[in-house]
Design an enzyme around this catalytic site. Structure first.
Site, PDB file in Angstrom:
ATOM      1  N   GLY A  56       0.969  -1.267  -0.001  1.00 44.17           N
ATOM      2  CA  GLY A  56      -0.126   0.155  -0.072  1.00 44.17           C
ATOM      3  C   GLY A  56       0.796   1.366   0.094  1.00 44.17           C
ATOM      4  N   SER A  57       0.221   2.275   0.533  1.00 45.65           N
ATOM      5  CA  SER A  57       0.676   3.706   0.495  1.00 45.65           C
ATOM      6  C   SER A  57       2.345   3.782   1.048  1.00 45.65           C
ATOM      7  CB  SER A  57      -0.081   4.615   1.510  1.00 45.65           C
ATOM      8  OG  SER A  57       0.405   5.721   1.781  1.00 45.65           O
ATOM      9  N   SER A  58       2.814   4.918   0.521  1.00 45.80           N
ATOM     10  CA  SER A  58       4.223   5.319   0.927  1.00 45.80           C
ATOM     11  C   SER A  58       4.090   5.759   2.282  1.00 45.80           C
ATOM     12  CB  SER A  58       4.801   6.396   0.087  1.00 45.80           C
ATOM     13  OG  SER A  58       4.217   7.154  -0.279  1.00 45.80           O
TER      14      SER A  58
END
Lengths: 152, 430
Positions: free
Chosen positions: A72-74
């Site tokens: 998922g997201s950074s």
């Protein structure tokens, strides 16, 4: 040269690579699913919130988190970094798939973390097992839940 | 052990000041965690340096009142002491933030939050970092070139940089990008290296993929199917444009961890199936047909029950000028419902184009608002009392219901505009 204790048949030993240093022990929380950081966990409570995750609503605070790794997201590292500040972080992490997210996250969480094992920790370790992680020496000791009951 | 060049060693030894020393210490720990032996120079960094939530401001209030420098030192550089933070040495930009400085009241933010953001923003600019305030830096002036070593955050921007442009970046985090801004270095691991960029999984597309919703769904399916691996998509006969790639990649990066994809005959490192795999044997071959397409649509709509929609959010990732033009066209001669709100998020630079073209005004006179800097998920902002949202972004549909505890419908941009006008969700799988 260190002298190794004779193997005990109720303890399973895994060898792996240190990702970040340290020694910790605790109860295992195992998932076969990767975990999202930002948007996937609540950093204030240390729980998984992703809608369709098998650990949804479960807290990883003070657990030995055993999982394939990050997705998922950074914002992964910052979300898990924040769990260190809110004191809801796991005590240690064992994972199987290396990513930049989990490597950086492990560094800023400042907890012992290991990967690259000689046996798949996801096959060996189950939720509730007692796990000792010695990342500095690359050793994980697993006491199965069933054996803990017997010794109690 | 990571091998350091002389200038890297000098930074680690503190010869370039304490902040660069802390930054190198962090990068060395990070490289060792990755089992990576060297750094690569980078002059294109996108992160969120030193920006603070109210939680961080409060947490670090005993350190210089939670100043920019304190948060940059203690959180970004993971230092135990506050160090003076110099101007960045590498070309750096700031990605999305938490609120639109001109519409913070619309977003329901407090004056305190607004004032904190303005202070942070002034500090960011003062440190030589470009204020792009967007998840789409490639639409706001930072377009890498093929082969350029970058250090970017923002999973949707990372996958665009690697896949569509052929730039080279891992999904970096806040701490690594802030450290890279000061040092111009990042671990030479993963997508910086040729051998890591080869495809691993085959996705064979057996249905026509043309509209934006179809690209979003294919991306969402692909992420679930390959997780963090590198998919090679074949069987696509329609040439996707920028907004289709943007939605495909953002979806794949959300449902899985896709940071690079190849599309045979379309993306720069995939002139052929063989070139895309580079000698790898596909670990799995996965078909995307009508059944998978329907299942994906159902999953993306699994958080929707009530067909009364009170909020429509567009612009995830941030809308391009093409998308804002489309919305303005769809709204022409229409008014959105009395009980619905329509928010479209974009970057400041795209909004200024929308202002020039009259789209911002046209959307506003129909009852919608063009907002910048953030989005509902990043800014944790929905109109007060929102129970049901309509979205055209698979990424936002993945995150927003869980983050805000609301129901969500996913469909086409046209479905969403229809819901904004009628207050009803009438979307169906096209």
């Amino acid at each position: 040269m260190s002298v190794e204790a004779p193997p005990r048949n109720d303890v399973i030993v895994l060898h792996g690579r240190k990702v970040t240093p340290g020694v910790a022990e605790g109860e295992a929380l195992v998932t076969h699913q990767t975990i999202s950081g930002w948007g996937g966990i609540n950093s204030m409570t240390g729980t998984v919130i992703e809608t369709r995750h098998e650990l949804r609503g479960v807290s990883f605070k003070d657990k030995i988190l055993v999982y394939p790794g990050a997705k998922g997201s950074s914002g992964w590292s910052a979300a898990f970094h924040t769990t260190r500040l809110t004191k809801t972080a796991p005590r240690a992490m064992l994972f199987t798939v290396m990513t930049t997210k989990i490597a950086l996250g492990a560094v800023v969480m400042r907890i012992p973390t290991m990967t690259d094992f000689d046996r798949d920790p996801l096959q060996v370790i189950e939720t509730g097992d007692w796990v000792k992680v010695d990342a500095d020496h690359g050793v994980v000791e697993v006491t199965k839940k069933s054996h803990q009951e017997r010794h109690r | 052990m990571v091998k350091l060049a002389d200038d890297e060693k000098a930074m680690l030894d503190g010869k370039s000041g304490p902040a660069r020393q802390k930054a190198m210490e962090l990068l060395v720990k990070y490289a060792e965690a990755l089992n990576c032996e060297r750094f690569v120079a980078t002059n294109n960094i996108a992160g969120v340096p030193g920006s603070s939530t109210l939680f961080l401001k409060d947490y670090y209030k005993d350190f210089d009142g939670g100043s920019y420098e304190a948060i940059f030192s203690l959180f970004d550089l993971d230092s135990d002491t506050v160090v003076p933070v110099p101007r960045v040495s590498a070309y750096s930009c700031h990605l999305q933030g938490g609120l639109d400085p001109n519409e913070w009241q619309t977003l329901g933010k407090t004056r305190e939050a607004f004032e904190h953001q303005m202070e942070d923003e002034a500090a960011v600019a003062d440190h030589g970092i470009q204020i792009m305030k967007t998840c789409t830096p490639y639409l706001a002036g930072n377009v890498p070139v093929k082969g350029e070593h970058c250090a970017w955050m923002e999973s949707s921007a990372v996958v665009f940089c690697n896949s569509v442009i052929g730039g080279r970046t891992n999904t970096e985090g806040r701490e690594s990008t802030s450290a890279a801004m000061l040092t111009g270095r990042i671990p030479d691991w993963g997508f910086h290296r040729d051998e890591f960029r080869r495809g691993t999984h085959a996705i064979e597309v057996a249905v026509p993929i043309e509209s934006m919703i179809d690209w979003g769904m294919l991306g969402y399916f692909t992420g679930y199917a390959v997780e963090e691996n590198i998919p090679v998509i074949s069987g696509v006969s329609y040439q996707p444009n920028l907004i289709r790639h943007k939605h495909f990649g953002a979806a794949a990066a959300s449902s899985g961890g896709v940071e690079l994809y190849h599309m045979v005959g379309i993306t720069p490192e995939a002139p052929s199936l063989e070139a895309a795999f580079g000698g790898n044997k596909p670990a799995e071959t996965i078909e995307y047909g009508a059944a998978e397409r329907r299942k994906t649509y159902e999953i993306l709509n699994s958080n929707g029950r009530d067909d009364n929609v009170d909020f429509v959010m567009l612009g995830c990732p941030h809308a391009s000028i093409e998308q804002i033009w489309q919305v303005a066209n769809l709204l022409e001669g229409k008014k959105i419902g009395a009980s619905t709100k329509l928010w479209i998020f974009t970057s400041r630079s795209v909004k200024s184009m929308a202002d020039t073209n009259g789209y911002t005004k046209a959307i506003r006179s129909a009852g919608g608002v063009v907002l910048t800097d953030t989005c509902s998920a990043i800014g944790l902002a929905v109109p007060k009392g929102t129970k049901v949202v309509a979205l055209d972004s698979a990424k936002q549909a993945h995150y927003l219901p869980a983050m805000m505890g609301i129901e969500a419908w996913f469909g086409t941009t046209e479905d969403c505009i229809d819901a904004a006008i009628t207050g009803k969700w009438r979307g169906e799988l096209p």
